[in-house]
Design a protein around this motif. Structure first.
Motif, mmCIF file in Angstrom:
data_model
loop_
_atom_site.group_PDB
_atom_site.id
_atom_site.type_symbol
_atom_site.label_atom_id
_atom_site.label_comp_id
_atom_site.label_asym_id
_atom_site.label_seq_id
_atom_site.Cartn_x
_atom_site.Cartn_y
_atom_site.Cartn_z
ATOM 1 N N SER A 98 22.875 39.791 53.290
ATOM 2 C CA SER A 98 22.987 41.029 53.978
ATOM 3 C C SER A 98 24.359 41.089 55.150
ATOM 4 N N LEU A 99 25.144 41.744 54.808
ATOM 5 C CA LEU A 99 26.346 41.377 55.622
ATOM 6 C C LEU A 99 26.190 41.997 57.398
ATOM 7 N N ARG A 100 24.969 42.480 57.431
ATOM 8 C CA ARG A 100 24.497 42.842 58.746
ATOM 9 C C ARG A 100 23.949 41.759 59.364
ATOM 10 N N ASP A 101 23.166 41.035 58.599
ATOM 11 C CA ASP A 101 22.589 39.736 59.245
ATOM 12 C C ASP A 101 23.793 38.603 59.357
ATOM 13 N N PHE A 102 24.511 38.774 58.362
ATOM 14 C CA PHE A 102 25.631 37.588 58.537
ATOM 15 C C PHE A 102 26.370 37.547 59.691
ATOM 16 N N ARG A 148 32.446 47.240 58.160
ATOM 17 C CA ARG A 148 33.666 47.510 58.825
ATOM 18 C C ARG A 148 34.355 46.299 59.151
ATOM 19 N N ASP A 149 33.809 45.534 59.994
ATOM 20 C CA ASP A 149 34.102 44.179 60.658
ATOM 21 C C ASP A 149 34.620 43.418 59.409
ATOM 22 N N LEU A 150 33.974 43.341 58.347
ATOM 23 C CA LEU A 150 34.722 42.121 57.563
ATOM 24 C C LEU A 150 35.907 43.031 56.886
ATOM 25 N N PHE A 151 35.878 44.368 56.759
ATOM 26 C CA PHE A 151 36.992 45.171 55.960
ATOM 27 C C PHE A 151 38.432 44.845 56.785
ATOM 28 N N LEU A 152 37.987 45.176 58.321
ATOM 29 C CA LEU A 152 39.271 44.733 59.059
ATOM 30 C C LEU A 152 39.717 43.439 59.059
ATOM 31 N N TRP A 153 39.069 42.326 59.166
ATOM 32 C CA TRP A 153 39.036 41.107 58.968
ATOM 33 C C TRP A 153 40.096 40.828 57.758
ATOM 34 N N ALA A 154 39.854 41.427 56.603
ATOM 35 C CA ALA A 154 40.586 41.179 55.320
ATOM 36 C C ALA A 154 41.849 41.831 55.388
ATOM 37 N N ILE A 155 41.845 43.277 55.969
ATOM 38 C CA ILE A 155 42.824 43.848 56.042
ATOM 39 C C ILE A 155 44.216 43.406 56.903
#
Length: 1410
Positions: free
Chosen positions: A473-477, A576-583
């Motif tokens: 779960s990305l939310r938990d991660f 959103r957090d992970l997507f921004l980190w990758a972008i």
């Protein structure tokens, strides 16, 4: 540490460190030479005897000191004494020449070199990256031929596993046998790949004394490079180095011509590497090692045996020959079937003539080793070409490692974690899918967080997808903010990290001294990035109109935190957090995975487009900037796809999605993000344009014709007759239609439920509301402003032409008032900032607009014209500007709007053309003026002759003075005094023009050729190109620019100029005098209630899934997808046909015959072994014991000494079976020297032979009693978890049960007194009678001999939690510093196999699952 040093340290920790200053190659080489001479040695003989020295070298190859030694006079040559170490003289680079000029590294090293020094040489001096896997390839050292398919599979699979996992391959390094095949595989890969830097590391560990042409490698200061000749024809008994290896360690023991010198050093090096952790600093897993075997002889069998004793898995290739085939044949049989006779048969079959040189004792020894090998089945993998169990070699190798790890000391979840970490390190998601994420392994989301972090930081997108599919779960991660901060701290070198580091450095400079002191205290711990810095940098990329996406850090001051107002929602979106980190690192694969997890996917895609385009503008690397733009366009297409899917499904919801305030992206909207990102394709799509059209029409229906609107503007009472349709009327009509449908449904079904519950919340517009809706519509405002502007132009023209007096007239005063209203409107537009861009950004956007610049110029010209003397002239010029501004009204037109864009583009082209034309005009004008006229000093006539007249020539007005035939002296002034005439050309005495006609005529012709023909046609071509280029995009550009016009008139007052002054006055009183807030418009930005927003986002996520599914289907049905699918099918069919050729009927019959032969041999061996001299009763006893023969007691190496047991195969273990071979009597007496007692000859191990006699390291002959004490307790009062007391054994490096040898069953082992203390020892000794005996009997121990063995009693004492003994034990556990500890009774406990079985019985005794 001062502040400057702190700033530098912070930047170094956060950003990619600046590239270190490259030292000169000569300096690096000298440093390398110095290190080698200090740490690497060779061996040489220091005593030459006889004509040929015992070391094997000739007299000329010895030093002068060795030929005439003074220290070894009259001594016999001894290897240990007369070979010493000296600094090596062979190291550097080796060039093999030939195609490609392959350069390898090499070093001559002593056989006693420490493996630590060799690893330092490989990694630090030769700059090799630490391996993620070590592949040790061994086997036949002679030239042997592999079958074509096996060779192809081996080459392809070995390179694939090395390439994908980042492995090192270690071989013997010579150009023979299996080493040659490894080199050929590397060569084929090197020739076929075009990827630079993706080099396969192949390390050859060879014996220096057997290398042919090694003299070329010797130089005191190293060779850079040494030119090595690969001469296999004249090598004799020696061997050449393989030219496809990348590194060589040439092991020297001081002898010549002796093979196998490198084996010991190679084993120690592999053991050392296997003990090091993986390159990941957080890894708990050591570097795995696997042994790959092809062909081979007895030496290879020893290598396999020793490797498996060290828990190294081995992959044996069936069909490669000799010992590999022997092991492959025996591996499918039980251990008891691998008899001596059967091994004899296999050796004879596989080794051929070489079998005749094998003695019976060697066969017995090899039989024992083969039995031990197949007993360790978890470490043995047989790769069979005709079977599909392992697919390819790379799968077989990696699955062998995972299979071995399952049988390691790690149990349960720890075992799965180790396997998963290996798979992630190797980047083999296929292994993880088939071997790790199975039904047997049960994972919780929290247990995979470390794996997700490792996959993200290591840029392994396939693993990220796999982990998400398996419950992460990305939310938990990302729930813990520290995880996200650590991800940003581990960003790869990229533009965003550089900017982030600069921002952190700038912030640190503004900190107070307390920050410097705290940083000084925390120096060395590393600096983590505060999310506030990330938020500020992202806001800089998105635009100041957005809000910070992350709240301020906890250590921020109040003044700083107060600046962060309206922080986006309290709950972060993990996607959103992970997507921004990758972008921000421009990672397309990871960004795509994260985007699929985003809740607000359309806003996310548009925000990514904006961020990437902004970074591309500032990126210095052209290639990287191009990748950013490509990724930006990709996410623009993603946004278009999702929004189109939404619009096709529900137009009303899609329009809400456009203007919904996105809390995840700084409280902005999709439409605003698309406009700021210049995403013309998104804005140009039909759904967005339909939304803009609705705003353009206001409350009026979009279906109204223009002429109806124009008529109602003048005759407004018509709106009450239904002449115009309002949106409210359309909504009411749809509700009425729905009500009629429900009534019809009631008639059919007889149920009035839906009709009774249907309610209408829309009411018709009133009279005043309709009138206000008409004149507040942007469309109507636009038409009124057009009419007003035409009236203004007519008034302006009338004043200039008819009524321009020295004293302002009424018309002129009206013109001033009109212009004042226009000025007020421009001021309002400049300060009107609903998107909160900030004054600087708003001013910049205002100036960048072409029509705004025309407005400013026209107003300034008008103001200057009123103040200056030549005012009318300026006002006339100003009228031209106002007329040009009239073109703005056509931008709303679908037909003329795109044409205006083309005209603007062509105007830019024309300015560049005028620059080229001016060069020719001035060049021709100056040359002609200088040739014809002398000393013209009147500037106006000079400019006329140099610029104006050449310019007129282009249009056909040729000057008369160029040609004497048309020259008229009356048109010019001879002296140049007449201001109305130009000066005449030079004249002759008869007043005729004296100029060279041929030159001026030629110059005129050339000028016309270039100016009229070349440049004018070039201008036409440029216009044509611009038209063709822009024509395809004008529609998109027009649709994109249409938004600004609609928004402008949406915010304009309803009254046109000059009545607009009243609106501005009312607005000023309302805002400034009364200080009332303005009513915010929700047409372009609307904040939805939380429940409605959640429903809208859920619906958007559903539409996103539909879009992705349809996109995947389109891709599979495309031409490229079909070609790829066809290619894969053809490849599969070809491989299947190739396999069927080898498994034809003849091959099947041959294999069946071989199996039948093995069965016959097996039957004969059983009969000959068991029926030779045995009675039926003894045969039954042997069969009963066969499954319980001791194994550890027969291992070759006796513990803590160099004595080796005699090999006792499985069939010769029972004393009842006669050992026909002559068994040497290996006797081992320890501690005291005893003569053989007569009694001990009759004391025999009850489990059979062990291969060694005597008592060994045991205390007495016969049984040696031992006690294992299992102290148990309940962890809590609920009696759910059972725990036992364990002791840490430093010698074995693992946990063990407290115990030891005993003299009497009534006392604890004396050794426990030191471990537990005297008081606790006596207390437990008193409880000994109350204990429960779990088991008792013989134990398979490596110390057992034929005449002495261990018998262990396992005793369980269960302790109450409140007893004094329990209190004493707990105190001892606390003070033991990890030597004593309580462990849960479970299968995951790390004990030896015997003690694990005992613990299983204890668990059953207490009714607990193990």
């Amino acid at each position: 540490m001062n502040e400057a040093e702190l700033d530098l340290k912070l930047v170094h920790n956060l950003a990619f460190s600046a590239a270190p200053e490259h030292l000169s190659s000569s300096f690096q080489r000298s440093a390398f030479v110095s290190w080698v001479k200090e740490n690497i040695t060779k061996k040489e003989c220091c005593l030459f005897q006889d004509d040929t020295c015992k070391c094997g070298y000739l007299k000329t190859e010895h030093t002068d000191e060795a030929i005439k030694p003074e220290d070894f006079t009259r001594e016999t040559w001894d290897r240990n004494r007369h070979i010493h170490e000296v600094p090596t003289d062979a190291f550097g680079d080796i060039s093999f020449g030939g195609l490609g000029q392959r350069i390898s590294k090499y070093a001559r090293v002593s056989s006693d070199t420490r493996p630590e020094a060799l690893y330092h040489l490989l990694t630090d001096e030769w700059k090799l990256l630490p391996p993620n896997l070590l592949i040790s390839v061994t086997g036949g050292a002679k030239n042997f031929n592999l079958k074509a398919r096996l060779k192809s599979i081996f080459h392809r699979g070995l390179i694939k596993v090395a390439q994908t996992t980042g492995a090192w391959i270690i071989t013997g390094g010579t150009h023979t046998g299996v080493m040659k095949h490894v080199g050929q595989a590397v060569r084929d890969y090197t020739l076929s790949t075009s990827i630079q830097g993706n080099k396969i590391v192949v390390i050859g560990v060879a014996t220096w004394g057997v290398i042919h042409n090694r003299e070329a490698l010797v130089h005191e200061d190293g060779c850079f490079p040494a030119h090595y000749m690969l001469d296999t024809k004249d090598q004799g008994r020696l061997s050449c180095l393989d030219n496809n290896h990348t590194h060589f360690l040439l092991v020297d023991d001081g002898t010549h011509g002796r093979y196998g010198v490198e084996i010991d050093l190679r084993a120690r090096l592999e053991t050392y590497i296997s003990g090091r952790h993986l390159v990941n600093k957080d890894s708990r897993v050591t570097i795995p090692v696997v042994c790959v075997v092809l062909d081979g002889g007895p030496g290879t069998l020893d290598t396999i045996y020793n490797a498996m004793l060290n828990s190294t898995p081995c992959v044996v290739f069936e069909g490669s020959g000799r010992i590999a085939d022997v092991i492959a044949h025996v591996s499918v049989l039980p251990v008891s079937s691998a008899t001596i006779a059967f091994i004899h048969q296999l050796m004879k079959k596989c080794f051929g003539q070489e079998y005749e040189r094998f003695s019976d004792l060697k066969i017995i020894e090899w039989t024992k080793k083969i039995q031990d090998i197949i007993r360790m089945s978890h470490l043995l993998t047989i790769f069979r070409v005709n079977e599909d169990n392992y697919g390819d070699v790379d799968m077989a190798i990696l699955q062998a490692l995972l299979k071995a790890s399952r049988r390691s000391e790690l149990r349960g979840t720890e075992c799965w974690k180790r396997q998963l970490e290996l798979a992630i390190t190797w980047n083999r998601v296929d292994i993880a899918k088939t071997e790790i994420f199975t039904e047997e392994s049960q994972w919780k989301s929290s247990e995979l967080h470390w794996a997700m972090f490792s996959a993200l930081v290591g840029n392994k997108p396939q693993f990220v997808s796999l982990l998400l599919e398996n419950g992460v779960s990305l939310r938990d991660f990302l729930q813990d903010e520290e995880t996200l901060r650590e991800l940003y701290s581990r960003l790869p070198n990229c533009f965003f990290l550089y900017k982030l580091a600069k921002r952190v450095k700038s912030a640190c400079r503004n900190k107070k001294k307390r920050f410097a002191l705290r940083a000084q205290r925390n120096a060395g711990k590393g600096e983590t990035i505060c999310l506030t810095y990330v938020s500020d940098e992202v806001r800089h990329l998105l635009g100041k109109f957005t809000k910070p996406i992350y709240p301020p850090c906890k250590d921020q001051t109040v003044s700083q935190a107060s600046l962060r107002e309206d922080i986006s929602g309290t709950q972060r979106d993990a996607g959103r957090d992970l997507f921004l980190w990758a972008i921000v690192q421009n990672n397309k694969e990871l960004a795509e995975i994260a985007w699929e997890q985003c809740r607000d996917c359309t806003s996310a895609a548009l925000a990514a487009s904006k961020i990437l385009k902004k970074m591309a503008e500032k990126e210095r690397d052209t290639d990287e900037a191009q990748k950013m733009l490509e990724l930006a366009n990709h996410y623009e297409r993603r946004a278009i796809g999702v929004f189109s899917e939404c619009h096709d499904s529900d137009e009303e919801r899609a329009q809400k999605l456009l203007v919904r305030v996105s809390h995840s992206w700084g409280k902005t909207t999709c439409l605003r993000l698309a406009l700021e990102a210049d995403d013309k394709n998104f804005v140009a799509q039909s759904g967005v344009q339909a939304f803009l059209t609705q705003i353009w029409c206001g409350e009026l229906s979009v279906d109204n014709h223009v002429w109806r609107v124009l008529v109602c503007m003048v005759f407004f009472p018509l709106i009450y007759t239904g002449f115009l349709v309002f949106k409210r009327d359309e909504v009411i009509q749809r509700e009425n239609e729905k009500r009629e449908e429900l009534k019809m449904l009631e008639t059919v079904t007889g149920s009035s439920f839906w009709v009774n519950h249907f309610k209408s919340y829309v009411k018709p517009l009133g009279c005043w509301s309709k009138l206000a809706s008409l004149y507040s519509s942007p469309q109507v405002k636009f038409y009124w402003n057009i009419a007003s502007y035409f009236a203004f132009l007519f008034l302006f023209a009338g004043v200039l032409l008819i009524d321009f007096q020295s004293t302002p007239t009424v018309k002129e005063l009206l013109l001033y008032v009109w212009l004042l209203s226009l000025v007020c409107e421009e001021i309002r537009q400049l300060f009107y900032n609903p998107d909160r861009f900030g004054f600087y950004k708003k001013t910049k956007k205002y100036i960048q607009e072409f029509w705004n610049m025309l407005d400013v110029i026209s107003i300034l010209l008008f103001a200057v014209g009123l103040l200056l003397y030549a005012g009318k002239i300026l006002l006339c010029l100003d009228f031209v500007v106002f007329c040009l501004r009239l073109m703005a009204i056509f931008t709303i037109s679908r037909t003329l709007g795109p044409k205006i864009i083309i005209v603007r583009k062509m105007m830019m082209d024309m300015f560049f053309f005028l620059f080229l034309l001016s060069i020719w005009v001035v060049a021709y004008g100056v040359a002609t003026q200088g040739i014809l006229i002398d000393n013209e000093d009147r500037l106006n006539w000079v400019v006329r002759g140099v610029v104006y007249e050449p310019y007129l020539i282009i249009f056909g007005q040729f000057p008369a003075y160029v040609d004497s035939a048309v020259f008229d002296i009356n048109t010019c002034d001879v002296n140049g005094t007449n201001p109305l005439k130009p000066k005449c050309p030079r004249l002759n005495e008869n007043y005729t023009a004296a100029f060279p006609e041929w030159l001026t005529i030629i110059m005129l012709c050339v000028y016309l050729l270039f100016a009229n023909i070349l440049l004018l046609n070039l201008l036409i071509a440029i216009f044509n190109f611009t038209f063709q280029e822009v024509q395809d995009n004008t529609d998109k550009i027009w649709k994109f620019q249409r938004y600004e016009l609609i928004k402008e008139y949406h915010s304009r007052p309803a009254a046109p100029p000059p009545f607009m002054v009243l609106s501005h006055l009312c607005h000023f009183i309302w805002r400034v005098v009364l200080r009332r807030p303005i009513t915010r418009q929700t047409d372009f930005k609307h904040e939805l209630p939380r429940v409605e927003e959640e429903e809208l986002l859920s619906w958007e996520a559903l539409m996103k899934d539909r879009y992705l599914l349809s996109a995947q289907q389109k891709q599979s049905q495309s031409v490229e997808g079909r070609i790829l699918d066809t290619a894969q099918k053809v490849t599969a069919i070809a491989e299947q046909l190739e396999g069927e050729n080898e498994t034809s009927s003849a091959a099947v019959l041959k294999r069946l015959a071989g199996l039948e032969e093995q069965v016959v041999i097996f039957k004969k061996n059983i009969c000959s072994t068991l029926l030779a001299d045995e009675s039926p009763s003894s045969l039954k006893n042997i069969l009963d014991k066969e499954s319980s023969f001791h194994v550890k007691a027969r291992q070759f190496h006796y513990p803590d000494c160099k004595i080796t047991r005699f090999a006792v195969p499985e069939e010769k273990v029972p004393w009842e079976v006669r050992f026909s071979a002559k068994e040497p009597q290996v006797n081992l007496q320890r501690s005291v020297t005893l003569e053989p007692h007569l009694d001990c000859l009759f004391i025999r191990n009850p489990q059979g032979r062990t291969g060694i006699t005597g008592r060994g390291c045991l205390s007495c002959f016969g049984p040696n009693p031992n006690l294992d004490l299992v102290l148990t307790r309940w962890r809590d009062s609920g009696r759910v978890v059972l725990e036992y007391l364990a002791v840490w054994d430093d010698r074995r490096g693992r946990l063990t049960l407290p115990g030891g040898s005993i003299d009497s069953a009534d006392h604890l082992p004396v050794a426990l007194k030191k471990t537990l203390g005297k008081t606790l020892y006596e207390a437990l000794n008193a409880k000994l009678p109350t204990g429960t005996k779990v088991s008792e009997g013989y134990v398979d121990d490596c110390r057992n001999t034929d005449n002495a063995w261990v018998e262990t009693t396992v005793l369980n004492i269960h302790l109450d939690r409140g007893s004094q003994v329990m209190v004493d034990i707990n105190n001892m556990v606390v003070s033991s510093h990890g030597c004593l500890l309580w462990q849960e009774v479970s299968s995951q406990t790390r004990l030896g196999s015997n003690q694990r079985d005992s613990l299983r019985q204890v668990a059953a005794l207490h009714n607990r699952n193990f």
